[in-house]
Scaffold this motif. Sequence first.
Motif, PDB file in Angstrom:
ATOM      1  N   ASP A  15       0.858  -1.276   0.072  1.00  0.00           N
ATOM      2  CA  ASP A  15       0.090   0.179   0.007  1.00  0.00           C
ATOM      3  C   ASP A  15       0.781   1.326  -0.119  1.00  0.00           C
ATOM      4  O   ASP A  15       0.941   2.066   0.911  1.00  0.00           O
ATOM      5  CB  ASP A  15      -0.941  -0.060   1.187  1.00  0.00           C
ATOM      6  N   LEU A  16       1.461   1.449  -1.076  1.00  0.00           N
ATOM      7  CA  LEU A  16       2.335   2.713  -1.283  1.00  0.00           C
ATOM      8  C   LEU A  16       1.760   3.792  -2.334  1.00  0.00           C
ATOM      9  O   LEU A  16       1.228   3.373  -3.232  1.00  0.00           O
ATOM     10  CB  LEU A  16       3.638   2.212  -1.776  1.00  0.00           C
ATOM     11  N   VAL A  17       2.080   4.823  -1.927  1.00  0.00           N
ATOM     12  CA  VAL A  17       1.483   5.933  -3.094  1.00  0.00           C
ATOM     13  C   VAL A  17       2.687   7.007  -3.356  1.00  0.00           C
ATOM     14  O   VAL A  17       3.362   7.043  -2.473  1.00  0.00           O
ATOM     15  CB  VAL A  17       0.311   6.866  -2.521  1.00  0.00           C
ATOM     16  N   PRO A  18       2.675   7.279  -4.604  1.00  0.00           N
ATOM     17  CA  PRO A  18       3.883   8.172  -5.050  1.00  0.00           C
ATOM     18  C   PRO A  18       3.648   9.681  -4.468  1.00  0.00           C
ATOM     19  O   PRO A  18       2.360  10.188  -4.415  1.00  0.00           O
ATOM     20  CB  PRO A  18       3.783   8.526  -6.381  1.00  0.00           C
ATOM     21  N   VAL A  19       4.759  10.295  -3.839  1.00  0.00           N
ATOM     22  CA  VAL A  19       4.632  11.444  -3.247  1.00  0.00           C
ATOM     23  C   VAL A  19       5.481  12.456  -3.763  1.00  0.00           C
ATOM     24  O   VAL A  19       5.375  13.711  -3.912  1.00  0.00           O
ATOM     25  CB  VAL A  19       4.756  11.465  -1.724  1.00  0.00           C
ATOM     26  N   VAL A  20       6.801  12.047  -4.165  1.00  0.00           N
ATOM     27  CA  VAL A  20       7.603  13.328  -4.841  1.00  0.00           C
ATOM     28  C   VAL A  20       8.097  12.546  -5.959  1.00  0.00           C
ATOM     29  O   VAL A  20       8.836  11.406  -5.976  1.00  0.00           O
ATOM     30  CB  VAL A  20       8.603  13.509  -3.588  1.00  0.00           C
ATOM     31  N   ASP A  21       7.969  13.038  -7.307  1.00  0.00           N
ATOM     32  CA  ASP A  21       8.600  12.836  -8.468  1.00  0.00           C
ATOM     33  C   ASP A  21       9.638  13.739  -8.936  1.00  0.00           C
ATOM     34  O   ASP A  21       9.300  14.858  -9.379  1.00  0.00           O
ATOM     35  CB  ASP A  21       7.275  12.879  -9.378  1.00  0.00           C
ATOM     36  N   THR A 281       2.554  11.833   7.853  1.00  0.00           N
ATOM     37  CA  THR A 281       1.245  11.771   7.204  1.00  0.00           C
ATOM     38  C   THR A 281       1.652  12.070   5.728  1.00  0.00           C
ATOM     39  O   THR A 281       2.324  12.744   5.370  1.00  0.00           O
ATOM     40  CB  THR A 281       0.256  12.821   7.578  1.00  0.00           C
ATOM     41  N   LEU A 282       0.663  11.508   4.968  1.00  0.00           N
ATOM     42  CA  LEU A 282       0.605  11.601   3.526  1.00  0.00           C
ATOM     43  C   LEU A 282       0.469  13.021   3.239  1.00  0.00           C
ATOM     44  O   LEU A 282       0.906  13.720   2.293  1.00  0.00           O
ATOM     45  CB  LEU A 282      -0.779  10.950   2.992  1.00  0.00           C
ATOM     46  N   GLU A 283      -0.516  13.832   3.859  1.00  0.00           N
ATOM     47  CA  GLU A 283      -0.464  15.285   3.809  1.00  0.00           C
ATOM     48  C   GLU A 283       0.871  16.024   3.735  1.00  0.00           C
ATOM     49  O   GLU A 283       0.771  16.903   2.938  1.00  0.00           O
ATOM     50  CB  GLU A 283      -1.695  15.914   4.713  1.00  0.00           C
ATOM     51  N   ALA A 284       1.750  15.791   4.785  1.00  0.00           N
ATOM     52  CA  ALA A 284       2.869  16.293   5.013  1.00  0.00           C
ATOM     53  C   ALA A 284       3.653  16.232   3.759  1.00  0.00           C
ATOM     54  O   ALA A 284       4.237  17.203   3.107  1.00  0.00           O
ATOM     55  CB  ALA A 284       3.607  15.854   6.226  1.00  0.00           C
ATOM     56  N   TYR A 285       3.549  15.129   2.914  1.00  0.00           N
ATOM     57  CA  TYR A 285       4.355  14.844   1.851  1.00  0.00           C
ATOM     58  C   TYR A 285       3.834  15.685   0.427  1.00  0.00           C
ATOM     59  O   TYR A 285       4.654  16.185  -0.211  1.00  0.00           O
ATOM     60  CB  TYR A 285       4.397  13.405   1.482  1.00  0.00           C
ATOM     61  N   PHE A 288       4.992  19.082   0.962  1.00  0.00           N
ATOM     62  CA  PHE A 288       6.412  19.052   0.652  1.00  0.00           C
ATOM     63  C   PHE A 288       6.405  19.024  -0.863  1.00  0.00           C
ATOM     64  O   PHE A 288       7.442  19.854  -1.274  1.00  0.00           O
ATOM     65  CB  PHE A 288       7.022  17.790   1.330  1.00  0.00           C
ATOM     66  N   GLU A 289       5.806  18.308  -1.525  1.00  0.00           N
ATOM     67  CA  GLU A 289       5.995  18.283  -3.088  1.00  0.00           C
ATOM     68  C   GLU A 289       5.303  19.707  -3.493  1.00  0.00           C
ATOM     69  O   GLU A 289       6.254  20.078  -4.404  1.00  0.00           O
ATOM     70  CB  GLU A 289       5.147  17.054  -3.599  1.00  0.00           C
ATOM     71  N   ARG A 290       4.374  20.134  -3.102  1.00  0.00           N
ATOM     72  CA  ARG A 290       3.644  21.305  -3.660  1.00  0.00           C
ATOM     73  C   ARG A 290       4.913  22.757  -3.495  1.00  0.00           C
ATOM     74  O   ARG A 290       5.120  23.357  -4.259  1.00  0.00           O
ATOM     75  CB  ARG A 290       2.759  21.994  -2.958  1.00  0.00           C
ATOM     76  N   ARG A 291       5.682  22.429  -2.252  1.00  0.00           N
ATOM     77  CA  ARG A 291       6.634  23.654  -2.089  1.00  0.00           C
ATOM     78  C   ARG A 291       7.616  23.460  -2.866  1.00  0.00           C
ATOM     79  O   ARG A 291       8.268  24.620  -3.312  1.00  0.00           O
ATOM     80  CB  ARG A 291       6.905  23.506  -0.561  1.00  0.00           C
TER      81      ARG A 291
END
Length: 407
Positions: A15-21, A281-285, A288-291
């Motif tokens: 159960d993994l989701v991509p967070v930073v590409d 948390t997923l929200e923190a990631y 982070f990616e948006r920033r």
Amino acid sequence: MTPAVFACRVCDSHDLVPVVDLGNQPWCNHFLKPEEVGKEPFYPLHVLFCRACHTSQLDFTVKKEIMFGDHTYLSGVTKSLSEHFRQVAEEVDRAFFQNRSGKAVLDIGSNDGTQLKHFQALGYEVLGVESSRTTARIAQEAGVPTLNDFFNEEVMQKIGRQFDVFNASGVFFHLEELHSVCRAIRAGLKEDGVFIVQFLYMKSIMENLAFDQIYHEHLLYYTLETVGTLLRRHGLEMFDATLKPIHGGSVVGYVGHKGKRPVTAGLRKMQESERESGCNTLEAYRKFERRIQKMKEENLAYLHAAKKAGKRVFGFGAPVKGNTLLNYFGVGPELIECLVEKNALRRGLISPGMHIPLRMEEEIGEPPDIYYVLAWNFKEEILRNNQALQERGVEFYFPVDPDHTLA
Ligand SMILES: [Zn+2]
């Protein structure tokens, strides 16, 4: 290679989701010779977040033999790092083993033996395990017994004895054979032994926007919570930790066999502050990616405006992590003419991926209008040491500045 179904490196969940590409990137630690330009392989640089155990990690492993078979990074070269290693050795000895005779330490990824020399000075019998041939030989020649190998369960069985102290500084997030290494530590650590684990702290990376610490060597990005999950799985437990400024925020954790030592108030406080920050948390990631995307836009706007105004821009320094930044931003020689470097071993080389030439400090003649500072985490020191250039009108631009990118 990435398997069809990727399993979490720590807990085996799918159960993994991509967070930073960060796109496809070349291996950032290999600056190119002219004949290698354009031939360097690119590998995916994607961070996944495990929803089960919250560990963030790369989904692609560049083979360890490519990255660590013969690296030439020497920890002894950096004075501040050697000083940090001395402190670590003295602190652990003072706290736990001061009056013990016949004490012994094993260092995983012992590099040129810098850490072990500090233990030798305190009366320890030492053993290093180092994967790089060249570096292991340098340690041997300096009187630090060193096995040239990748540390794992088999190597531990060959060593066939136990140690009072294990040390792993900055290798714990490199490890392809994570569970084998943990089992080996559990087997080799004496009943009351202490394992010193040092790792980049993901909470600090997020706070400092230090996304350029994400590169292929760093397979795992830990917090206290996630490293705790990994250790418990192997009957180990962190009982104390401190935060150090090394690499823009690192944790030095003290680990023992589970339940052997009481968890300190200091560690509980750090754990509390981590929970409050929400960094697991997923929200923190997502934030982070948006920033970092916003930071990319700001940087490109700045560099294009400088070019339009006819200004010359040079890179200041050529740290390995700078290649993550340049490749993610897509900044090449059309925006930054060259990277100015002091290390003569890199004379004539070219940056991987973006192909910006390196030039030696003494070769550049007239300074540029703008220095684009890739070693942005040394901001104060760099500004202090380059006052004369600033007085001549040279601007120092810091591409990563958490105060300016608050998306
Ligand atoms: Zn997991």
